[in-house]
Write a protein that holds these residues in place. Sequence first.
Motif, PDB file in Angstrom:
ATOM      1  N   GLY A  94       0.812  -1.211   0.000  1.00 33.49           N
ATOM      2  CA  GLY A  94       0.000   0.000   0.000  1.00 33.49           C
ATOM      3  C   GLY A  94       0.844   1.258   0.000  1.00 33.49           C
ATOM      4  N   THR A  95       1.942   1.238   0.766  1.00 38.45           N
ATOM      5  CA  THR A  95       2.833   2.399   0.809  1.00 38.45           C
ATOM      6  C   THR A  95       3.561   2.577  -0.523  1.00 38.45           C
ATOM      7  OG1 THR A  95       3.165   2.095   3.192  1.00 38.45           O
ATOM      8  CG2 THR A  95       4.759   3.467   2.022  1.00 38.45           C
ATOM      9  N   ALA A  96       4.075   1.487  -1.080  1.00 37.00           N
ATOM     10  CA  ALA A  96       4.806   1.570  -2.351  1.00 37.00           C
ATOM     11  C   ALA A  96       3.897   2.054  -3.474  1.00 37.00           C
ATOM     12  CB  ALA A  96       5.403   0.210  -2.695  1.00 37.00           C
ATOM     13  N   ILE A  97       2.718   1.442  -3.586  1.00 29.52           N
ATOM     14  CA  ILE A  97       1.774   1.863  -4.626  1.00 29.52           C
ATOM     15  C   ILE A  97       1.365   3.318  -4.406  1.00 29.52           C
ATOM     16  CG2 ILE A  97      -0.557   1.518  -5.543  1.00 29.52           C
ATOM     17  CD1 ILE A  97      -0.194  -1.486  -4.891  1.00 29.52           C
ATOM     18  N   GLY A  98       1.095   3.664  -3.148  1.00 29.09           N
ATOM     19  CA  GLY A  98       0.669   5.021  -2.838  1.00 29.09           C
ATOM     20  C   GLY A  98       1.713   6.061  -3.195  1.00 29.09           C
ATOM     21  N   ILE A  99       2.983   5.758  -2.909  1.00 30.25           N
ATOM     22  CA  ILE A  99       4.051   6.734  -3.186  1.00 30.25           C
ATOM     23  C   ILE A  99       4.224   6.944  -4.681  1.00 30.25           C
ATOM     24  CG2 ILE A  99       6.550   7.084  -3.086  1.00 30.25           C
ATOM     25  CD1 ILE A  99       6.491   5.861  -0.289  1.00 30.25           C
ATOM     26  N   PHE A 100       4.371   5.866  -5.437  1.00 29.31           N
ATOM     27  CA  PHE A 100       4.665   6.010  -6.867  1.00 29.31           C
ATOM     28  C   PHE A 100       3.435   6.449  -7.659  1.00 29.31           C
ATOM     29  CE2 PHE A 100       8.026   3.104  -5.373  1.00 29.31           C
ATOM     30  CZ  PHE A 100       9.122   3.867  -5.757  1.00 29.31           C
ATOM     31  N   ALA A 101       2.255   5.966  -7.268  1.00 31.82           N
ATOM     32  CA  ALA A 101       1.045   6.443  -7.937  1.00 31.82           C
ATOM     33  C   ALA A 101       0.773   7.900  -7.561  1.00 31.82           C
ATOM     34  CB  ALA A 101      -0.151   5.573  -7.562  1.00 31.82           C
ATOM     35  N   ILE A 170      -7.224   0.211   0.340  1.00 37.15           N
ATOM     36  CA  ILE A 170      -7.612   1.339   1.197  1.00 37.15           C
ATOM     37  C   ILE A 170      -6.403   2.144   1.684  1.00 37.15           C
ATOM     38  CG2 ILE A 170      -8.776   1.958   3.353  1.00 37.15           C
ATOM     39  CD1 ILE A 170     -10.673  -0.442   2.732  1.00 37.15           C
ATOM     40  N   PRO A 171      -5.351   1.510   2.240  1.00 33.75           N
ATOM     41  CA  PRO A 171      -4.172   2.319   2.611  1.00 33.75           C
ATOM     42  C   PRO A 171      -3.468   2.923   1.397  1.00 33.75           C
ATOM     43  CG  PRO A 171      -3.722  -0.014   2.934  1.00 33.75           C
ATOM     44  CD  PRO A 171      -5.190   0.122   2.689  1.00 33.75           C
ATOM     45  N   ALA A 172      -3.465   2.195   0.261  1.00 33.70           N
ATOM     46  CA  ALA A 172      -2.851   2.742  -0.954  1.00 33.70           C
ATOM     47  C   ALA A 172      -3.603   3.982  -1.417  1.00 33.70           C
ATOM     48  CB  ALA A 172      -2.839   1.689  -2.056  1.00 33.70           C
ATOM     49  N   ASN A 173      -4.922   3.940  -1.344  1.00 29.01           N
ATOM     50  CA  ASN A 173      -5.731   5.093  -1.748  1.00 29.01           C
ATOM     51  C   ASN A 173      -5.431   6.305  -0.870  1.00 29.01           C
ATOM     52  OD1 ASN A 173      -8.452   6.736  -1.367  1.00 29.01           O
ATOM     53  ND2 ASN A 173      -8.553   5.762  -3.370  1.00 29.01           N
ATOM     54  N   TYR A 174      -5.339   6.073   0.430  1.00 26.62           N
ATOM     55  CA  TYR A 174      -5.011   7.171   1.347  1.00 26.62           C
ATOM     56  C   TYR A 174      -3.624   7.730   1.049  1.00 26.62           C
ATOM     57  CZ  TYR A 174      -3.461   9.472   5.611  1.00 26.62           C
ATOM     58  OH  TYR A 174      -2.935  10.376   6.499  1.00 26.62           O
ATOM     59  N   MET A 175      -2.662   6.843   0.813  1.00 24.34           N
ATOM     60  CA  MET A 175      -1.294   7.271   0.562  1.00 24.34           C
ATOM     61  C   MET A 175      -1.187   8.016  -0.767  1.00 24.34           C
ATOM     62  SD  MET A 175       1.703   7.329   1.915  1.00 24.34           S
ATOM     63  CE  MET A 175       1.613   6.063   3.186  1.00 24.34           C
ATOM     64  N   ILE A 176      -1.927   7.580  -1.778  1.00 24.22           N
ATOM     65  CA  ILE A 176      -1.892   8.262  -3.081  1.00 24.22           C
ATOM     66  C   ILE A 176      -2.302   9.721  -2.928  1.00 24.22           C
ATOM     67  CG2 ILE A 176      -3.059   8.433  -5.315  1.00 24.22           C
ATOM     68  CD1 ILE A 176      -3.164   5.359  -5.348  1.00 24.22           C
ATOM     69  N   ARG A 177      -3.395   9.961  -2.255  1.00 26.78           N
ATOM     70  CA  ARG A 177      -3.884  11.334  -2.097  1.00 26.78           C
ATOM     71  C   ARG A 177      -2.916  12.178  -1.262  1.00 26.78           C
ATOM     72  NH1 ARG A 177      -9.486  10.838   0.409  1.00 26.78           N
ATOM     73  NH2 ARG A 177      -8.660   8.886   1.231  1.00 26.78           N
ATOM     74  N   ASN A 178      -2.351  11.571  -0.229  1.00 26.81           N
ATOM     75  CA  ASN A 178      -1.426  12.297   0.638  1.00 26.81           C
ATOM     76  C   ASN A 178      -0.143  12.656  -0.107  1.00 26.81           C
ATOM     77  OD1 ASN A 178      -0.387  13.424   2.977  1.00 26.81           O
ATOM     78  ND2 ASN A 178       0.402  11.494   3.752  1.00 26.81           N
ATOM     79  N   VAL A 179       0.427  11.678  -0.813  1.00 30.52           N
ATOM     80  CA  VAL A 179       1.675  11.911  -1.543  1.00 30.52           C
ATOM     81  C   VAL A 179       1.457  12.888  -2.690  1.00 30.52           C
ATOM     82  CG1 VAL A 179       3.427  10.808  -3.012  1.00 30.52           C
ATOM     83  CG2 VAL A 179       2.683   9.695  -0.902  1.00 30.52           C
TER      84      VAL A 179
END
Length: 295
Positions: A94-101, A170-179
């Motif tokens: 989730g963190t990896a997907i969130g950061i790069f996305a 769900i964590p990836a979605n949150y991380m995407i918006r934050n990043v």
Amino acid sequence: MPKAAQLTFIVPAIILFIFLFAVMPVLLHTDPVSGSFQLSWKAAAGTFTGYFSGIENGESFRFYAGENEYSFWEWIGPFFLNSFYYVSAAGIAGTAIGIFAGIYFAVSKAGWMKGIVDFIGSLPDFVVVLLLQFGIVLIARETGVVLFEVATLNSDEPAVMLPLIAMIIIPANYMIRNVAMQMSLTLKEDYIGNAKARGLGRMYIIFFHALPNVLPYIKGDLHKLMGIIMGNLFIVEYLFNNNGISMLIFTNAFSGHGYQYDIVVNGLLAFLVLYGIGYAIIRAFLFALGKVFLR
């Protein structure tokens, strides 16, 4: 306040909260005649102190599943490992997907994709899980192909991939918006303009100038991310009927012998340990990522 001092205060406070939260079903009960709520302080205090008095002889680590009595230590291993699998996968993936996305969304004009991310982010966790299950059932009905098991009905055919997808989304979605938000703000800083003026490449600026300055914001938000992951774990394990810590609590909190305070406390303490391990894993992942893109 130093972090060590904060932990010295926060961790005991959380543990105390677990003990007090778990005793609520004993403290609050309904009068069978009037139907009104009553407070049983004496019963709650007896249950609370009984746990500590039962630690020495092991009674605090015994519970009933049906009519049989078991040891918490004999059961917790497989349940903990199952929950650990989903928490660690959700944390890292989730963190990896969130950061790069998130980086991609910050530098691109994919408006419709951002709309999808925002829409998913507006949905409650259980709705996302139910939509995933409904989608698999719909595909199976139309094509006859069952992509994933929608729930664990027996130990021979456990639901693995769909719960994993639900845990990551769900964590990836949150991380995407934050990043995406932090990256957009960082790319407007003066030092980014200076890097462009020096003729540095776009990708180099993004990953070796902007990203290292975004990572501290991500680290500062990790406790919220872990809260999302742990809350999602409760829902995923329950709706997919997976044997994790939350199911150990749900299925055994109440039995024919009444409310089992000990198994609830022990299960929630195991959740606290799992939270700490998951947090450490994500911190280690971000530390390694920071070393990769360190100038």
